[in-house]
Design a protein around this motif. Structure first.
Motif, PDB file in Angstrom:
ATOM      1  N   SER A  45      10.747   0.818  -5.296  1.00 32.36           N
ATOM      2  CA  SER A  45      10.127  -0.201  -4.435  1.00 32.36           C
ATOM      3  C   SER A  45       9.632  -1.371  -5.267  1.00 32.36           C
ATOM      4  CB  SER A  45       8.917   0.360  -3.675  1.00 32.36           C
ATOM      5  OG  SER A  45       9.319   1.198  -2.660  1.00 32.36           O
ATOM      6  N   TYR A  78      -0.507  -0.599  -9.241  1.00 31.37           N
ATOM      7  CA  TYR A  78      -0.433   0.789  -8.795  1.00 31.37           C
ATOM      8  C   TYR A  78      -1.850   1.329  -8.777  1.00 31.37           C
ATOM      9  CZ  TYR A  78       4.121  -0.459 -10.471  1.00 31.37           C
ATOM     10  OH  TYR A  78       5.288  -1.136 -10.675  1.00 31.37           O
ATOM     11  N   GLU A 112       0.791  -1.244   0.000  1.00 31.61           N
ATOM     12  CA  GLU A 112       0.000   0.000   0.000  1.00 31.61           C
ATOM     13  C   GLU A 112       0.816   1.283   0.000  1.00 31.61           C
ATOM     14  OE1 GLU A 112      -2.858  -0.492  -0.884  1.00 31.61           O
ATOM     15  OE2 GLU A 112      -4.009  -1.927   0.279  1.00 31.61           O
ATOM     16  N   PRO A 148       4.413   3.008  -0.343  1.00 32.34           N
ATOM     17  CA  PRO A 148       5.722   2.615  -0.856  1.00 32.34           C
ATOM     18  C   PRO A 148       6.927   3.010   0.006  1.00 32.34           C
ATOM     19  CG  PRO A 148       4.712   4.261  -2.296  1.00 32.34           C
ATOM     20  CD  PRO A 148       3.715   3.931  -1.251  1.00 32.34           C
ATOM     21  N   ILE A 166       8.279   5.012  -5.808  1.00 32.47           N
ATOM     22  CA  ILE A 166       7.342   3.926  -6.113  1.00 32.47           C
ATOM     23  C   ILE A 166       7.987   2.848  -6.966  1.00 32.47           C
ATOM     24  CG2 ILE A 166       5.193   3.375  -7.328  1.00 32.47           C
ATOM     25  CD1 ILE A 166       4.235   6.192  -6.568  1.00 32.47           C
ATOM     26  N   MET A 194       0.484  -0.922  -4.560  1.00 33.57           N
ATOM     27  CA  MET A 194       0.884   0.309  -3.890  1.00 33.57           C
ATOM     28  C   MET A 194      -0.099   1.415  -4.242  1.00 33.57           C
ATOM     29  SD  MET A 194       4.975   0.512  -4.067  1.00 33.57           S
ATOM     30  CE  MET A 194       5.341  -0.516  -5.460  1.00 33.57           C
TER      31      MET A 194
END
Ligand code: SF4
Lengths: 257, 419
Positions: free
Chosen positions: B240, B255, B170, B172, B237, B225
């Motif tokens: 990760s 995403y 969820e 990042p 983001i 995320m």
């Protein structure tokens, strides 16, 4: 002047392949190949009514197989099912090209017929995929799961095995209302069938005379799910329409209850 | 079955599950060899599309929206004043089977708020999957959400019945997580991921020698995320994501543009827009990493913390690397073909096939279906006319934007238009 030939056949793939065989055998200058109804007599052309011959068809198919990739054969078959007018001539030109060359050319998209056939196959493929997605079974009183469709192209032969693998433990029928035939799984085999359907049966809903008492409840549950899973702040109707073209809505319980 | 009651639960528990964007049902190999119900050996199928344009392929619901935690970005959070409901295990099984038999869905995506503790909740999710497989002989797709903090034994059991497992990270960055999900610890996500990864590796080794090894999560694991809830950059983001792909063999990272669900000083205001275009750019970047051979550092780095919203990431990269272009379509090797703006994977294959037969010119290329308005500035081929020889990248970008206004400016869906 060399005489031009117009061939007519019975509309089956075998019939069409017999036409190809005949054209080679009799060294014809083919200008048109038609499924039998629409043949008209013309000046300077000779009409041939080709009688389907499975041995001849097979010979053509086998020689194609030797020189064509799996994807090329699939394109030929699928484009044929498109029923697009004059597609036979494109197929014929592609086949001539394949048989004339020593190397495989079925992926040569710079050749106009190869490209046209591939494009038609792609359209058919898209509809095949859509039918695998959009068929909506309804449970009948006699425990057969029934779906009616009216696809633009003749895709039933292409979706047979998909549904057979998926729904092995329930009886089902998928019926093409436009072409008036269907495929039916009876727990042992898939057969082609033809039915006299009451128009009441329709494409969604669940008239009591034919459908299981819980059928409408499940259609409503599905509708509820469809509504609740939408995120309003992300609304995008243009995209929605692109993915779910209006002409398919009639099949979709969630759009048509 | 009490249809009215089920309908009400469905409205609450589908509504709460809809923010999870993972919908894919592909990548599993569970053939229907038992003459049972369902088959997940092919590509996933989208059975419908929501009005926001997302694919509907699974029955995606929460088992319950009761939760003991209070994550700021989540509708189900404890402090949110909403109607609560919980499905019984058997109810989820029945819904799945009846929907599947009607060809509405490819299978089940089951997630949950945390009932009592992580293990108690995880156990119930597993019960649903177990019943479907063992009692209903169901071979359709099952995706279970792993509850952060669930024990190793349960993660092992979950993978025996599910096709895919996911733990949503969820947020990042660690700092963002601390701020917005104070009840959760970074390790709680990582531990189940590590367990699943190791089980998959072990399964793969054992199945080489022992035929009867039960399948373990054949479609792998995924994570999600949220984008734009905690002020992170695109670089945060995607680095990760890259880390999860590499370290935990993720099949997919999703995403999800943050949809405001709470008035909270830590979060964007309730009326702020969902960052759909940004989300789309992230997906495009993800594709470039997975299928086009790009390294993350080429696309995002110290100089480029965020993706260009105006043009797709491949074009943006190409505009920064003009010294590599133009390339000759008829000669350049495949890796570089993949890097030409406007040319996607399928076109690359078509070009490779077609150029065996003849030298390709503009006309061939546009017939093959490549986006000439972008590509033409980066290639030469068997045609005489060239495009303006050495325009600046800034100038080029403007020209391309002008000639493709419709496509770029209105591109707001999550459905990708890929290069
Ligand atoms: S633990 Fe999960 S369900 Fe509960 S509040 Fe946090 S994100 Fe929402």
């Amino acid at each position: 002047m060399e005489q031009q030939a117009v061939l007519s056949y019975d509309g089956t793939l075998e019939g069409f392949l017999t036409c190809v065989f005949t054209a080679y055998e009799e060294k014809l200058k083919v200008v048109a190949i038609n499924a039998s109804e629409n043949t008209t007599q013309q000046l300077f052309t000779a009409s041939y009514e080709v009688i389907t011959h499975s041995g001849k068809a097979k010979r053509v198919w086998l020689s194609l197989k030797k020189k064509t990739s799996a994807a090329g054969l699939r394109d030929l078959k699928w484009a044929f099912l498109s029923e697009i007018s004059q597609m036979e001539m494109q197929l014929y030109r592609m086949i001539r090209y394949i048989l004339a060359e020593n190397v495989p050319v079925d992926r040569d998209f710079s050749h106009p017929a190869v490209l046209k056939v591939a494009q038609a196959a792609k359209k058919v493929g898209r509809e095949k995929h859509r039918m695998e997605a959009f068929v909506r079974f309804r449970r009948t009183r006699d425990e057969v799961y029934f779906a009616a469709i009216e696809p633009d192209f003749n895709v039933l032969p292409l979706i047979k095995s998909h549904f057979k693998n998926r729904y092995a433990d329930q009886k089902w029928i998928i019926y093409d209302l436009k072409r008036n035939f269907g495929i039916a799984w009876d727990l042992a085999a898939v057969n082609y069938i033809s039915l006299d359907l009451d128009p009441e049966v329709g494409i969604s809903g669940a008239p009591e005379a034919y459908f299981h008492s819980s059928e409408i409840a499940f259609q409503q549950l599905w509708n509820q799910y469809f509504t609740s899973t939408n995120i309003k702040s992300r609304a995008n109707s243009k995209l929605h329409l692109q993915q779910l073209p209006k002409r398919y809505w009639k099949y979709l319980t969630e759009k048509n209850l | 079955m009490d249809y009215e009651r089920i309908k009400e639960k469905l409205s609450i528990l589908a509504d709460a599950a809809k923010y999870d964007v993972s919908c894919s049902s592909s990548g599993s190999k569970r053939k229907n060899t038992t003459k049972g119900l369902g088959d997940s050996s092919g590509m996933g199928i989208c059975h419908s599309y929501t009005e926001d344009g997302r694919c509907v392929s699974l029955l995606k619901i929460l088992l319950t929206n009761h939760c003991i935690f209070d994550c700021a970005y989540c509708v189900t959070r404890k402090s949110n004043d909403i109607k609560r409901a919980a499905f019984k295990v058997q109810e989820v099984v029945d819904l799945t089977i009846h929907f599947y038999r009607r060809n509405y869905i490819e299978g089940l995506f089951l997630s949950s708020g945390i009932f009592k503790d992580a293990d108690y909740t995880m156990e119930r999710l597993i019960q649903v999957a177990k019943k479907l497989r063992l009692e209903e002989n169901f071979n359709g797709y099952i995706h279970l959400k792993s509850i952060p903090g669930a024990s190793d034994e349960l993660m092992r059991e979950a993978g025996l019945y599910a096709d895919r497992l996911s733990v949503n990270i969820e947020i990042p960055t660690k700092s963002g997580l601390k701020l917005l999900a104070p009840d959760k610890k970074h390790e709680d996500f990582i531990k189940p991921m590590e367990k699943v990864k190791n089980e998959i590796i072990q399964y793969k080794q054992e199945s080489l020698f022992i035929k009867s090894t039960p399948k373990y999560a054949p479609a792998g694991q995924s994570t999600q995320m949220i984008v734009g809830a905690s002020g992170e950059s695109d670089r945060d983001i995607m680095y990760s994501a890259n880390f999860f792909y590499k370290k935990y063999n993720m099949k997919r990272v999703y995403y999800s543009g943050y949809v405001p669900v709470a008035e909270d000083p830590r979060l964007p205001a309730l009326n702020s827009k969902v960052p759909l275009l940004r989300e789309n750019r992230l997906y495009q970047t993800d594709w470039l990493l997975r299928f086009y051979g790009f390294d993350i550092r080429e696309l995002l780095n110290e100089q480029n913390l965020n993706l260009d919203l105006e043009v797709d990431p491949k074009l943006s990269w190409a505009l920064r690397n003009r010294h590599l272009f133009p390339v000759n379509i008829n000669r350049v090797e495949k890796q570089l073909l993949l890097r030409i703006p406007g040319i996607g994977l399928k076109s690359v294959n078509k070009i490779v096939q077609a150029r065996k037969f003849r030298k390709l010119n503009w006309e061939h290329l546009s017939k093959i279906g490549i986006a000439m308005n972008r590509a033409k500035y980066f290639i030469t081929c068997d045609s005489r006319e060239f495009e303006v020889k050495e325009p600046s990248s800034e100038y080029l970008k403007n020209v391309i934007l002008k000639t493709s206004s419709g496509k770029f400016r209105k591109e707001t869906g999550t459905q990708l238009s890929l290069f």
